[in-house]
Design a protein around this motif. Sequence first.
Motif, mmCIF file in Angstrom:
data_model
loop_
_atom_site.group_PDB
_atom_site.id
_atom_site.type_symbol
_atom_site.label_atom_id
_atom_site.label_comp_id
_atom_site.label_asym_id
_atom_site.label_seq_id
_atom_site.Cartn_x
_atom_site.Cartn_y
_atom_site.Cartn_z
ATOM 1 N N GLU A 32 0.822 -1.202 0.000
ATOM 2 C CA GLU A 32 0.000 0.000 0.000
ATOM 3 C C GLU A 32 0.863 1.261 0.000
ATOM 4 O O GLU A 32 0.518 2.267 -0.631
ATOM 5 C CB GLU A 32 -0.925 0.008 1.221
ATOM 6 N N ALA A 33 1.994 1.174 0.688
ATOM 7 C CA ALA A 33 2.892 2.329 0.744
ATOM 8 C C ALA A 33 3.418 2.666 -0.641
ATOM 9 O O ALA A 33 3.478 3.840 -1.041
ATOM 10 C CB ALA A 33 4.055 2.057 1.700
ATOM 11 N N GLU A 34 3.818 1.657 -1.403
ATOM 12 C CA GLU A 34 4.348 1.902 -2.740
ATOM 13 C C GLU A 34 3.282 2.490 -3.659
ATOM 14 O O GLU A 34 3.536 3.450 -4.402
ATOM 15 C CB GLU A 34 4.877 0.589 -3.321
ATOM 16 N N GLU A 35 2.054 1.920 -3.581
ATOM 17 C CA GLU A 35 0.977 2.426 -4.418
ATOM 18 C C GLU A 35 0.602 3.860 -4.046
ATOM 19 O O GLU A 35 0.406 4.724 -4.906
ATOM 20 C CB GLU A 35 -0.238 1.507 -4.299
ATOM 21 N N LEU A 36 0.526 4.127 -2.716
ATOM 22 C CA LEU A 36 0.155 5.465 -2.259
ATOM 23 C C LEU A 36 1.224 6.492 -2.622
ATOM 24 O O LEU A 36 0.916 7.630 -2.959
ATOM 25 C CB LEU A 36 -0.084 5.450 -0.746
ATOM 26 N N HIS A 37 2.478 6.085 -2.572
ATOM 27 C CA HIS A 37 3.567 6.987 -2.938
ATOM 28 C C HIS A 37 3.424 7.432 -4.389
ATOM 29 O O HIS A 37 3.592 8.625 -4.719
ATOM 30 C CB HIS A 37 4.909 6.287 -2.714
ATOM 31 N N LYS A 38 3.088 6.494 -5.260
ATOM 32 C CA LYS A 38 2.905 6.845 -6.669
ATOM 33 C C LYS A 38 1.718 7.790 -6.841
ATOM 34 O O LYS A 38 1.785 8.757 -7.610
ATOM 35 C CB LYS A 38 2.686 5.574 -7.496
ATOM 36 N N GLU A 39 0.624 7.481 -6.136
ATOM 37 C CA GLU A 39 -0.561 8.307 -6.279
ATOM 38 C C GLU A 39 -0.322 9.730 -5.783
ATOM 39 O O GLU A 39 -0.701 10.710 -6.439
ATOM 40 C CB GLU A 39 -1.725 7.678 -5.515
ATOM 41 N N LEU A 40 0.312 9.857 -4.604
ATOM 42 C CA LEU A 40 0.583 11.181 -4.069
ATOM 43 C C LEU A 40 1.565 11.949 -4.953
ATOM 44 O O LEU A 40 1.416 13.161 -5.163
ATOM 45 C CB LEU A 40 1.132 11.072 -2.646
ATOM 46 N N SER A 41 2.563 11.273 -5.482
ATOM 47 C CA SER A 41 3.516 11.934 -6.379
ATOM 48 C C SER A 41 2.814 12.450 -7.624
ATOM 49 O O SER A 41 3.097 13.562 -8.103
ATOM 50 C CB SER A 41 4.636 10.955 -6.768
ATOM 51 N N ALA A 42 1.869 11.654 -8.151
ATOM 52 C CA ALA A 42 1.114 12.084 -9.334
ATOM 53 C C ALA A 42 0.236 13.290 -9.002
ATOM 54 O O ALA A 42 0.109 14.233 -9.797
ATOM 55 C CB ALA A 42 0.271 10.931 -9.861
ATOM 56 N N VAL A 43 -0.385 13.252 -7.817
ATOM 57 C CA VAL A 43 -1.236 14.370 -7.409
ATOM 58 C C VAL A 43 -0.412 15.647 -7.266
ATOM 59 O O VAL A 43 -0.795 16.722 -7.753
ATOM 60 C CB VAL A 43 -1.949 14.041 -6.085
ATOM 61 N N LEU A 44 0.734 15.562 -6.621
ATOM 62 C CA LEU A 44 1.589 16.743 -6.432
ATOM 63 C C LEU A 44 2.097 17.276 -7.764
ATOM 64 O O LEU A 44 2.213 18.494 -7.955
ATOM 65 C CB LEU A 44 2.770 16.403 -5.513
ATOM 66 N N LEU A 45 2.402 16.370 -8.692
ATOM 67 C CA LEU A 45 2.835 16.795 -10.016
ATOM 68 C C LEU A 45 1.702 17.526 -10.734
ATOM 69 O O LEU A 45 1.916 18.565 -11.377
ATOM 70 C CB LEU A 45 3.301 15.590 -10.831
ATOM 71 N N GLU A 46 0.495 16.991 -10.602
ATOM 72 C CA GLU A 46 -0.653 17.619 -11.232
ATOM 73 C C GLU A 46 -0.935 19.000 -10.630
ATOM 74 O O GLU A 46 -1.321 19.933 -11.327
ATOM 75 C CB GLU A 46 -1.890 16.712 -11.060
ATOM 76 N N LEU A 47 -0.717 19.118 -9.317
ATOM 77 C CA LEU A 47 -0.968 20.385 -8.629
ATOM 78 C C LEU A 47 0.221 21.331 -8.676
ATOM 79 O O LEU A 47 0.140 22.443 -8.172
ATOM 80 C CB LEU A 47 -1.339 20.122 -7.164
ATOM 81 N N ARG A 48 1.337 20.901 -9.268
ATOM 82 C CA ARG A 48 2.540 21.731 -9.403
ATOM 83 C C ARG A 48 3.067 22.188 -8.039
ATOM 84 O O ARG A 48 3.443 23.333 -7.846
ATOM 85 C CB ARG A 48 2.259 22.951 -10.295
ATOM 86 N N ILE A 49 3.048 21.254 -7.079
ATOM 87 C CA ILE A 49 3.557 21.525 -5.737
ATOM 88 C C ILE A 49 4.831 20.718 -5.528
ATOM 89 O O ILE A 49 4.832 19.491 -5.673
ATOM 90 C CB ILE A 49 2.521 21.167 -4.656
ATOM 91 N N LYS A 50 5.915 21.395 -5.198
ATOM 92 C CA LYS A 50 7.179 20.725 -4.920
ATOM 93 C C LYS A 50 7.199 20.256 -3.472
ATOM 94 O O LYS A 50 7.171 21.061 -2.552
ATOM 95 C CB LYS A 50 8.361 21.657 -5.174
ATOM 96 N N ALA A 51 7.235 18.948 -3.295
ATOM 97 C CA ALA A 51 7.238 18.402 -1.935
ATOM 98 C C ALA A 51 7.813 16.998 -1.962
ATOM 99 O O ALA A 51 7.797 16.309 -2.981
ATOM 100 C CB ALA A 51 5.829 18.393 -1.347
ATOM 101 N N THR A 52 8.309 16.567 -0.804
ATOM 102 C CA THR A 52 8.798 15.201 -0.627
ATOM 103 C C THR A 52 7.677 14.352 -0.048
ATOM 104 O O THR A 52 7.032 14.759 0.934
ATOM 105 C CB THR A 52 10.007 15.180 0.318
ATOM 106 N N VAL A 53 7.435 13.187 -0.643
ATOM 107 C CA VAL A 53 6.393 12.283 -0.155
ATOM 108 C C VAL A 53 6.999 11.323 0.864
ATOM 109 O O VAL A 53 8.020 10.681 0.602
ATOM 110 C CB VAL A 53 5.753 11.494 -1.314
ATOM 111 N N VAL A 54 6.385 11.251 2.057
ATOM 112 C CA VAL A 54 6.851 10.369 3.129
ATOM 113 C C VAL A 54 5.693 9.468 3.533
ATOM 114 O O VAL A 54 4.626 9.949 3.935
ATOM 115 C CB VAL A 54 7.344 11.184 4.346
ATOM 116 N N ILE A 55 5.873 8.126 3.428
ATOM 117 C CA ILE A 55 4.846 7.149 3.800
ATOM 118 C C ILE A 55 5.369 6.311 4.960
ATOM 119 O O ILE A 55 6.463 5.748 4.886
ATOM 120 C CB ILE A 55 4.488 6.222 2.618
ATOM 121 N N ARG A 56 4.580 6.233 6.045
ATOM 122 C CA ARG A 56 4.915 5.406 7.198
ATOM 123 C C ARG A 56 4.031 4.154 7.196
ATOM 124 O O ARG A 56 2.810 4.261 6.996
ATOM 125 C CB ARG A 56 4.700 6.180 8.497
#
Length: 871
Positions: free
Chosen positions: A753-777
Amino acid sequence: MALLPVRSEADSGKGTLGTFFGVYVPVVLSILSVILFLRFGWVLGQTGLVEGMFMILVACLMTFFTILSISAIATNGRIKGGGCYYMISRALGPEFGGSIGVIFYCANVFAAVLYLSGFAESVSSTFKLMIYNDYLTQLIIASILCFLLTLICLVGASLYAKTTFITFIFVMISVAFTFLSFFVARDGRPKAYTGFSLDTFVRNLGPGYTYDADSGKTMNFRLVFAIFFPACTGIMAGVNMSGDLKNPAKSIPWGTLLAFGTTVSVYVLLMILMAFTTRRDGATGLRDNKPIIQSVAVTVLGYWIIAAATWVVTLAAALASLIGASRVLQALARDNIIPFIGILGKGSGKGDEPRIGVVFTWLIAQACLFIGNVNLVAPIDSMFFLMSYAIVNLACFIHVISGAPNFRPIWPWFNKWTAGIGCVGSTALMFIAQPLWASVSFIAMAVLFIFIHYTGSSTDWGDISQALIYHQVRKFLLRLDVRKDHIKYWRPQLLLIHTGRVSASTVPLLRFGNNLKKGGLYVIGIPVIGTVEAVSHIVDKHRSALNRLVTSMHLKGFGEVLIASDYRQGVSNLIASSGLGFMKPNTVAMELYNPVRGTSDTTKIPADVAHYTSRGSILLDVTEPVEDMLAHHPPMQDIVQWAQILRDVQSAGKNIALFRNFETHDEKAILAHTAPLVPLPRTNPAWPQHKMTVDAWVFPYAVNPFRDIMAEEGMLVPSQELCLLMAMMVKKSKFYDTQTTLRVCSVVDTHEEAEELHKELSAVLLELRIKATVVIRVREDTELLPSTVRLFTDDSADYSDILGPRDETLLSLNSIMRQCSGETALSFITIPVLPEAGAEKPWLEVVEALTRNLPPTVMVNSKNSIIATHL
């Protein structure tokens, strides 16, 4: 120009002078002085009649427009000691007034130096005096005379005012002799004098510029204009006598205009007569024989009358300039807008004479005498007076266009065009005549303006800049159309609700709100609890104290204080009344409910605002008893009312931001974390490699729907949009941009789930043009129950099943967030849907359990989409 002795502010008696003696005579004496008797023929010899008349036209036109502006300002209220300085400072405020006061003081000092140099030149040429060379001779004569005039100023300056009319009669007789000389034949006149001759007239029509030994330059129109312009100054002499006038509103405009018309007529007629009768060439011609008016006198008696008139008028003008400069300096010092000159404001004797200022002015004038002769001093004097004219016209222009209701001058013959042309024209003439000295004057004024702005004491004069800003802001607010609002340009318009009681989180909250607004509106609202009859007398004091606090903390926001019967009504009133037009709050911020909030704790209050919070529990320091103040600022102790406030905010269509743990927010700690103890280059390995973070937390059930929503609409659910956007905006603020990095964090059960969520959040941030580091616990041992996770979505929730054993889930989630926040400066999370009636306490327990012992946390809720992913 010469400033004549002006009435002291301490003398409030009614004036006794009429238009003739109070304005006309002083202005004529100030204008008809050294340039007329010693340089008028030289100006004609250099420029010729055509350019000379054009020069008079341009100079007099700017002077005429300035007279109209002076008349308007002078008839808009009583002018006290300081003349032009007082008029400008009270019209434009302390910064403009103080800087132009210094400029005007310098103008009067240089005017005195000009008159003293002219007197020395006239005496040395009349009596053929020579001590080594002309420069040294004139310097010694001028220095002795300057010292003697200073003594007169110290022991009996009032004698000058009593002899003004005698001086005026003497000068008028000399002018009459001058005109008579051109019509009466006499032997022994200079060879250049031809009598009325058409040939002489034709030869004098065009320019004849030559090298001038006095200034060391080859003349041209602009250089000659700079030397001639002091002949058109002196128009403010009447303003300086306003305290002694029976009817200033009538005397100042008409007396100044009549005096100006008289002097202009003298200039025009004299230039025409000289053009018809006197050649410009030869040792006795217009260019080389500077006291030509004296040389062509009709009789020997006339010769000495004109010579004596030259000396008398220059002495009188020099004395008036020294006194006037000292008066301006005294007024400047007493207004206390320029530090360290207070001693110069002391007065002595019955007339409140500025004797210390006189001595100081003598030292400055003596130093300026070393510059040299009339042709070197006159251009400098012209720059200072042209700048004074420009500022006077600017003051009138701003008053007209701002539409200030208090600007109601009795004098009607002016408008924005006369004032605007006078301001622009005077400024243009400065740079045309003497670009270097014009630049120096403006730089000096700018430096003084900035110096006074940051170091001067506050005044209660009123500042026209506020009226001008109001006029422009109103105009642009009317152009802000709410119908054209678009989410692409959304930004937080923040209303921060505060109870008025000090806590350790008070100052961090106020400063954080200033960073969060990101160019938007920021209003700090404090409700005063009570009835109108009981607390109306202290509301204005509260508002003033709050505005002082905002200023001292350098917050870019507004303070608002309202009366209400309880906090719920107070918040509703603040939401309804805060802002104006399109600029109204869209986000309401307040601290998370805490029934013990409001106890005295000033340990976190910085020294720069301690004097506003020195009364223990009260944020606003006013004169009311502390016990009464506490009664009007009770702590929020009713969780039901607090929850109702949140529902009211949501019903009003506003976003919600709740703050918790901000008593631990310390900007110094953030700086210490990101900077070494000793200065090092950033390429040095010892430089810290990790900055603190700003975290935006999203949870699985708030993220899992992203895939479907993104495919359909391309945006997040509103609360998560607000969470991400606020985190990004805080990260981009001036302080956090350089000290922190942005992270988007989440928690899942398994590594898959962490790997899948990381991809989804990265795609969302790219779509929103927000520079951020994704951290999944990944949560290994603690199961995250669905009923608890639902609280972090925008769906409705049933709170009945989250108590008891399920508290363990919240504690485990809180533990994971704490472990992930070791270097976190701020956390942003979405809060559950707002509590329904009867479920307030369990809702609060969930929020407290989730955020306990976290870094400073902002919990947001929104029902409005605020992010656009398309152009």
